[in-house]
Design a protein around this motif. Structure first.
Motif, PDB file in Angstrom:
ATOM      1  N   THR A  80      35.076  43.181  41.209  1.00  8.88           N
ATOM      2  CA  THR A  80      33.741  42.775  40.791  1.00  8.88           C
ATOM      3  C   THR A  80      33.143  43.838  39.879  1.00  8.88           C
ATOM      4  O   THR A  80      32.958  44.980  40.287  1.00  8.88           O
ATOM      5  CB  THR A  80      32.824  42.576  42.008  1.00  8.88           C
ATOM      6  OG1 THR A  80      33.430  41.637  42.901  1.00  8.88           O
ATOM      7  CG2 THR A  80      31.463  42.067  41.584  1.00  8.88           C
ATOM      8  N   VAL A  81      32.866  43.457  38.644  1.00 10.44           N
ATOM      9  CA  VAL A  81      32.369  44.397  37.644  1.00 10.44           C
ATOM     10  C   VAL A  81      31.078  43.875  37.023  1.00 10.44           C
ATOM     11  O   VAL A  81      30.946  42.681  36.756  1.00 10.44           O
ATOM     12  CB  VAL A  81      33.440  44.616  36.544  1.00 10.44           C
ATOM     13  CG1 VAL A  81      32.849  45.296  35.323  1.00 10.44           C
ATOM     14  CG2 VAL A  81      34.601  45.434  37.090  1.00 10.44           C
ATOM     15  N   ASP A  82      30.139  44.775  36.824  1.00 13.88           N
ATOM     16  CA  ASP A  82      28.884  44.442  36.151  1.00 13.88           C
ATOM     17  C   ASP A  82      29.148  44.498  34.644  1.00 13.88           C
ATOM     18  O   ASP A  82      29.232  45.578  34.059  1.00 13.88           O
ATOM     19  CB  ASP A  82      27.805  45.448  36.559  1.00 13.88           C
ATOM     20  CG  ASP A  82      26.429  45.072  36.020  1.00 13.88           C
ATOM     21  OD1 ASP A  82      26.351  44.617  34.861  1.00 13.88           O
ATOM     22  OD2 ASP A  82      25.443  45.242  36.756  1.00 13.88           O
ATOM     23  N   LEU A 191      38.885  30.232  41.396  1.00 12.13           N
ATOM     24  CA  LEU A 191      39.914  31.269  41.505  1.00 12.13           C
ATOM     25  C   LEU A 191      39.304  32.666  41.410  1.00 12.13           C
ATOM     26  O   LEU A 191      39.724  33.586  42.123  1.00 12.13           O
ATOM     27  CB  LEU A 191      40.961  31.079  40.408  1.00 12.13           C
ATOM     28  CG  LEU A 191      41.969  29.945  40.609  1.00 12.13           C
ATOM     29  CD1 LEU A 191      42.827  29.770  39.364  1.00 12.13           C
ATOM     30  CD2 LEU A 191      42.856  30.219  41.826  1.00 12.13           C
ATOM     31  N   ILE A 192      38.317  32.830  40.541  1.00 16.23           N
ATOM     32  CA  ILE A 192      37.661  34.136  40.397  1.00 16.23           C
ATOM     33  C   ILE A 192      36.964  34.525  41.695  1.00 16.23           C
ATOM     34  O   ILE A 192      37.036  35.676  42.140  1.00 16.23           O
ATOM     35  CB  ILE A 192      36.660  34.107  39.222  1.00 16.23           C
ATOM     36  CG1 ILE A 192      37.414  34.003  37.889  1.00 16.23           C
ATOM     37  CG2 ILE A 192      35.781  35.358  39.226  1.00 16.23           C
ATOM     38  CD1 ILE A 192      36.512  33.794  36.689  1.00 16.23           C
ATOM     39  N   GLU A 193      36.299  33.563  42.319  1.00 15.25           N
ATOM     40  CA  GLU A 193      35.631  33.835  43.597  1.00 15.25           C
ATOM     41  C   GLU A 193      36.653  34.215  44.670  1.00 15.25           C
ATOM     42  O   GLU A 193      36.448  35.166  45.439  1.00 15.25           O
ATOM     43  CB  GLU A 193      34.826  32.612  44.032  1.00 15.25           C
ATOM     44  CG  GLU A 193      33.616  32.333  43.158  1.00 15.25           C
ATOM     45  CD  GLU A 193      32.880  31.068  43.573  1.00 15.25           C
ATOM     46  OE1 GLU A 193      33.374  30.377  44.504  1.00 15.25           O
ATOM     47  OE2 GLU A 193      31.827  30.773  42.988  1.00 15.25           O
ATOM     48  N   ALA A 198      39.803  38.282  47.981  1.00 13.98           N
ATOM     49  CA  ALA A 198      41.126  38.829  48.289  1.00 13.98           C
ATOM     50  C   ALA A 198      41.179  40.334  48.044  1.00 13.98           C
ATOM     51  O   ALA A 198      41.678  41.099  48.876  1.00 13.98           O
ATOM     52  CB  ALA A 198      42.194  38.116  47.454  1.00 13.98           C
ATOM     53  N   PHE A 199      40.661  40.767  46.903  1.00 14.50           N
ATOM     54  CA  PHE A 199      40.671  42.201  46.601  1.00 14.50           C
ATOM     55  C   PHE A 199      39.749  42.969  47.544  1.00 14.50           C
ATOM     56  O   PHE A 199      40.066  44.084  47.967  1.00 14.50           O
ATOM     57  CB  PHE A 199      40.259  42.443  45.147  1.00 14.50           C
ATOM     58  CG  PHE A 199      41.384  42.289  44.161  1.00 14.50           C
ATOM     59  CD1 PHE A 199      42.462  43.163  44.178  1.00 14.50           C
ATOM     60  CD2 PHE A 199      41.364  41.273  43.212  1.00 14.50           C
ATOM     61  CE1 PHE A 199      43.506  43.031  43.272  1.00 14.50           C
ATOM     62  CE2 PHE A 199      42.403  41.134  42.295  1.00 14.50           C
ATOM     63  CZ  PHE A 199      43.475  42.014  42.329  1.00 14.50           C
ATOM     64  N   GLN A 205      48.723  40.549  48.285  1.00 12.55           N
ATOM     65  CA  GLN A 205      49.660  39.444  48.109  1.00 12.55           C
ATOM     66  C   GLN A 205      48.915  38.161  47.762  1.00 12.55           C
ATOM     67  O   GLN A 205      49.339  37.396  46.893  1.00 12.55           O
ATOM     68  CB  GLN A 205      50.493  39.246  49.380  1.00 12.55           C
ATOM     69  CG  GLN A 205      51.637  38.255  49.223  1.00 12.55           C
ATOM     70  CD  GLN A 205      52.611  38.630  48.118  1.00 12.55           C
ATOM     71  OE1 GLN A 205      53.016  39.787  47.996  1.00 12.55           O
ATOM     72  NE2 GLN A 205      52.987  37.658  47.298  1.00 12.55           N
ATOM     73  N   LYS A 206      47.787  37.948  48.434  1.00 11.27           N
ATOM     74  CA  LYS A 206      46.955  36.781  48.129  1.00 11.27           C
ATOM     75  C   LYS A 206      46.420  36.876  46.704  1.00 11.27           C
ATOM     76  O   LYS A 206      46.419  35.885  45.959  1.00 11.27           O
ATOM     77  CB  LYS A 206      45.792  36.710  49.124  1.00 11.27           C
ATOM     78  CG  LYS A 206      44.811  35.572  48.874  1.00 11.27           C
ATOM     79  CD  LYS A 206      45.438  34.217  49.122  1.00 11.27           C
ATOM     80  CE  LYS A 206      44.414  33.114  49.035  1.00 11.27           C
ATOM     81  NZ  LYS A 206      45.009  31.766  49.238  1.00 11.27           N
TER      82      LYS A 206
END
Length: 231
Positions: A80-82, A191-193, A198-199, A205-206
């Motif tokens: 997550t980046v601003d 997918l982004i959410e 996941a991260f 792996q996810k």
């Protein structure tokens, strides 16, 4: 002028300022290697890091041989980046290390300026988009994804992608193409959410599996754009 620039860069590089990451990712805190300044031999000049100017003669120092893009762009090591802060950081650094500022300096400093500017550009482009940012995060963790699309993706997803591709090929109206694009953008958003979760949970792996799917979605999005351009 360069004394002022050096002082500014020390503040930029040392002070965390406004974090690029809007989440609470792990910050990179690896110690910086230290060496003598290439120009005056001053001890304590950083080997390509923090600050970039020698504290004694103000000569620009070489970039780090193993840069961390998150640290360079003043971000927490997070998916997550601003983005507005990332852009400000990019502009800030480029104003300081851009080659135009070193046209009257030594060849060594001109070369280092080119290297720094290229590095800042690469870091910015890498962290700007979710796909490249996710791949870079995986790389930092020792995981990589092969070039191109990967057939090692679940069959249900592959079937859905084939179906959408067929619909896109058969689309004859702008309305049909717009509907497909809306579907693709919605899939990308989901997918982004999921990648963010996941991260954050450390499930690499996810994250890897989701990035494989993202490749298909981005490829499909590009096909939609081409279809709209030709129509």
């Amino acid at each position: 002028m360069w004394r002022g620039a050096a002082r500014t860069l020390r503040r930029v590089w040392r002070a965390p300022g406004r974090p690029c990451s809007s989440g609470r990712g792990d910050t990179t805190s690896a110690p910086r290697s230290v060496s003598n300044c290439w120009s005056c031999g001053c001890q304590g000049a950083p080997a390509g890091g923090d600050p970039l100017f020698c504290p004694s003669c103000r000569a620009l120092q070489p970039p780090s041989p193993e840069p961390d893009f998150f640290r360079l762009m003043d971000c927490g090591q997070s998916f997550t980046v601003d983005i507005p802060n990332l852009k400000r950081r990019y502009q800030q650094l480029q104003r300081l290390v851009h080659p135009d500022n070193f046209s009257q300096k030594s060849q060594t400093e001109r070369d280092y300026s080119e290297q720094h500017s290229t590095l800042v550009n690469e870091a910015y482009k890498t962290l700007l988009t979710p796909m490249s940012r996710g791949l870079y995060l995986l790389k930092l963790k020792g995981m990589e994804i092969s070039e191109g699309t990967d057939t090692n993706v679940d069959l249900e997803f592959l079937g859905k992608m084939m179906e959408v591709n067929e619909k896109l090929s058969a689309a004859r109206s702008e309305v049909e193409t717009e509907e497909i694009q809306a579907f693709v953008r919605d899939e990308e958003k989901g997918l982004i959410e999921d990648l963010g979760h996941a991260f954050k949970q450390g499930d690499l792996q996810k994250a890897k599996e989701l990035l494989k799917k993202m490749k298909y979605i981005l490829n499909l999005d590009e096909k939609v754009k081409q279809k709209k351009t030709l129509s």
